[in-house]
Design a protein around this motif. Structure first.
Motif, short mmCIF file in Angstrom:
data_model
loop_
_atom_site.label_atom_id
_atom_site.label_comp_id
_atom_site.label_asym_id
_atom_site.label_seq_id
_atom_site.Cartn_x
_atom_site.Cartn_y
_atom_site.Cartn_z
N PHE A 115 -3.69 -8.20 0.94
CA PHE A 115 -3.85 -8.66 -0.43
C PHE A 115 -2.69 -9.54 -0.88
O PHE A 115 -2.86 -10.43 -1.72
N ASP A 116 -1.51 -9.33 -0.31
CA ASP A 116 -0.35 -10.11 -0.73
C ASP A 116 -0.10 -11.32 0.15
O ASP A 116 0.97 -11.91 0.14
N GLY A 117 -1.11 -11.71 0.93
CA GLY A 117 -1.04 -12.95 1.71
C GLY A 117 -0.40 -12.83 3.07
O GLY A 117 -0.27 -13.83 3.76
N LYS A 118 0.01 -11.63 3.49
CA LYS A 118 0.61 -11.48 4.81
C LYS A 118 -0.48 -11.41 5.87
O LYS A 118 -1.59 -10.95 5.61
N TRP A 119 -0.15 -11.85 7.07
CA TRP A 119 -1.07 -11.79 8.20
C TRP A 119 -0.60 -10.70 9.16
O TRP A 119 0.58 -10.66 9.52
N ILE A 120 -1.52 -9.85 9.57
CA ILE A 120 -1.23 -8.79 10.53
C ILE A 120 -2.05 -9.06 11.79
O ILE A 120 -3.28 -9.19 11.72
N VAL A 121 -1.38 -9.16 12.93
CA VAL A 121 -2.06 -9.38 14.21
C VAL A 121 -2.31 -8.01 14.85
O VAL A 121 -1.37 -7.29 15.17
#
Length: 438
Positions: free
Chosen positions: A308-314
Motif C-alpha cells: 500500500f505504501d508503494g514498496k515492492w516485495i520480491v
C-alpha cells in the motif's frame, strides 16, 4: 619513401592500383563516354524521381486511423522513398553497362558508377530510413563502411586477409572474419529476437479471450522459443558444432543443477502458477510469511508484490506453491470488512443496529450483495458496549483509511445525530486513610 612508417607504406601499396586505374580512365575516350552515360543516368534518375515520388507517396500513405498489418507495411514502404533516386540511377546505369559492354567490350567505369549509386542508396538507408537506434548505429559503423569498401573494390581483398588471420585460444582456432561475422550476426539476431518478442507479447496480450495467466504463459513460451532459435541459428552461422554444445551442456547441466536447485524450483513453480491461473497479475494476496500486496509482475523466478505504501516485495515463486496463500481478489471481486466501535452503558442498545446499518448503507461504495451492512453486538467492554458493523465493497481496501475511514466517519455522525454517547475510559481512584490537607 624510405622514411615513411610501415603502415603508410602498406597503405600506399594498396592505393597504387586504384591510382593507376584512375589515370587510365582519364586518358581513355571510352572511359569518358562512360562518364557521360553516368551523368545522363544521374540526371534522368533525378527527373524521374521528382515526377514519380508524389504519386508513389500518395499511393503508399494509408487512410487516416488505419492501423492494420497492410497499413504498417505501407508505412514501411513509404519510409523507403529516400532510396528511390539512387535505385533508379542504379537501374539506368545497369542498362547503360550492358550497352557499353556490347558496344565497346568494356564497362569498368560505368560499373564503378553503378557501385557508387548503390553506396548512395545504402547511405540513404542508414541515414534517412532506419529509425531504430541500434539499426542506425549498425548502419553507420558497419553497413556504410562495407558499402564504401565494395564501391572502391577493396572489400574482397580485405575479407581474404581477415579470413587468413587466425586467432588461437587454447585448442580453439578461428579467423578474424568469423569473429566479426559472428558479432554482427549475433547483434542482428538478438535485436530481431527482441523485436519479435515485443511484437508477439503485444499481440498475445490483446487476446482477451484468454485468461491473464494463459496470456502470461504464452508470452514466456514465445520468448523462450524466439531466443532459443536465435541462439541455435547463431551457432550455425559461426560454424560451431551443435553436438559438442549438447554434450558440454549436459555435463554443465548436471553440475549447475545441483547448485541451482532453488532457482529451478522457482522456475517450475512459476510455470505451474501461470498454468493454474489461481494467482495472477492484479491479485491482492497475503502469504504465510506476512507479505501482503498486489501482484504487479510475474517473472520466471519470482513474483513482485506492491504494498500500500508503494514498496515492492520480491517473493520467490515456490512460496506460492509450498505455503498457504490468501487471495483477496480476483480482478475486482467483492470483499467484506468490519468497523468496530463502542457506545455508553447508558445507551438503549436495541436502537444501535438500525441506526448504524442505515448510515453505512447510505455510503455509495457499500454493496447490498452478497449482503447488506450488518451491525453486531460483540461484547461488554470496560468502558462501553462493543459493536462492529460488517459491510461489503467491490475491490480491496487500498491501504489504511480508504473505505474504513469513511465508514467510521459515518458511524460517528450517525451516533452524534441520535444523541448516543461514544464512551472513553473512566477510572475510579480510591484513597484509603485520611485525606491530606491542602
Amino acid at each position: 619513401m624510405q622514411e615513411l612508417p610501415d603502415f603508410a607504406k602498406t597503405l600506399l601499396e594498396m592505393m597504387r592500383p586504384f591510382a593507376e586505374t584512375a589515370m587510365q580512365w582519364l586518358a581513355s575516350p571510352a572511359a569518358w563516354s562512360q562518364f557521360a552515360l553516368l551523368a545522363a543516368a544521374f540526371v534522368l534518375a533525378v527527373i524521374l524521381t521528382r515526377r514519380l515520388r508524389p504519386g508513389i507517396a500518395k499511393l503508399l500513405t494509408p487512410p487516416q486511423g488505419n492501423e492494420g498489418i497492410i497499413a504498417q507495411a505501407r508505412l514501411f514502404a513509404l519510409g523507403l522513398l529516400p532510396l528511390l533516386m539512387p535505385l533508379v540511377a542504379y537501374g539506368l546505369t545497369a542498362i547503360g553497362e550492358e550497352f557499353t559492354r556490347s558496344l565497346f567490350g568494356s564497362g569498368a567505369v560505368i560499373a564503378f558508377g553503378k557501385r557508387v549509386f548503390l553506396f548512395i542508396a545504402v547511405r540513404a538507408l542508414a541515414r534517412d530510413t532506419l529509425t531504430d537506434p541500434f539499426l542506425r548505429l549498425l548502419g553507420r559503423y558497419v553497413l556504410i563502411p562495407v558499402a564504401a569498401l565494395y564501391t572502391i573494390g577493396a572489400l574482397d581483398p580485405i575479407m581474404l586477409r581477415l579470413s587468413e588471420t587466425m586467432i588461437e585460444l587454447g585448442n580453439i582456432r578461428f579467423s578474424v572474419l568469423s569473429l566479426i561475422r559472428g558479432l554482427i550476426a549475433g547483434s542482428l539476431l538478438f535485436w530481431l529476437g527482441g523485436w519479435s518478442n515485443r511484437q508477439s507479447a503485444e499481440y498475445i496480450k490483446k487476446q482477451e479471450v484468454l485468461r491473464p495467466a494463459t496470456r502470461q504463459l504464452a508470452v514466456k513460451a514465445a520468448e523462450i522459443l524466439i531466443f532459443g532459435a536465435a541462439f541455435l541459428l547463431l551457432m550455425s552461422i559461426m560454424g560451431i558444432d551443435l553436438t559438442a554444445i549438447a554434450v558440454l551442456g549436459g555435463a554443465l547441466g548436471v553440475g549447475i543443477g545441483l547448485g541451482l536447485q532453488q532457482i529451478a524450483a522457482n522456475f517450475v513453480s512459476g510455470v505451474i502458477l501461470l498454468i493454474e491461473g489461481q494467482t495472477t497479475v492484479g491479485d491482492y494476496v497475503e502469504l504465510d510469511g506476512g507479505e501482503t500486496g498486489t501482484i504487479v509482475k510475474m517473472t520466471a523466478r519470482a513474483c513482485v508484490l506492491e504494498t500500500f505504501d508503494g514498496k515492492w516485495i520480491v517473493v520467490p515463486n515456490d512460496h506460492f506453491i509450498t505455503t498457504r496463500v490468501v487471495n483477496y481478489s480476483d480482478q475486482g471481486s467483492a470483499n467484506r470488512y468490519d468497523a468496530c466501535f463502542s457506545v455508553s452503558y447508558d445507551t438503549d442498545i436495541n436502537r444501535v443496529p438500525a441506526i448504524i446499518e442505515a448510515a453505512v448503507a447510505a455510503l455509495p461504495f457499500v454493496l447490498t450483495k452478497p449482503d447488506a451492512p450488518d451491525c453486531e453486538l460483540r461484547g461488554f467492554g470496560d468502558s462501553g458496549i462493543d459493536f462492529a458493523v460488517e459491510y461489503w465493497v467491490s475491490g480491496i481496501d487500498d491501504g489504511k483509511n480508504k473505505y474504513q475511514s469513511k465508514v467510521l466517519f459515518a458511524i460517528w455522525n450517525a451516533l452524534k445525530d441520535a444523541g448516543i454517547e461514544i464512551p472513553y475510559p473512566h477510572r475510579v481512584v480510591e484513597i484509603k486513610g485520611a485525606v491530606p490537607s491542602l
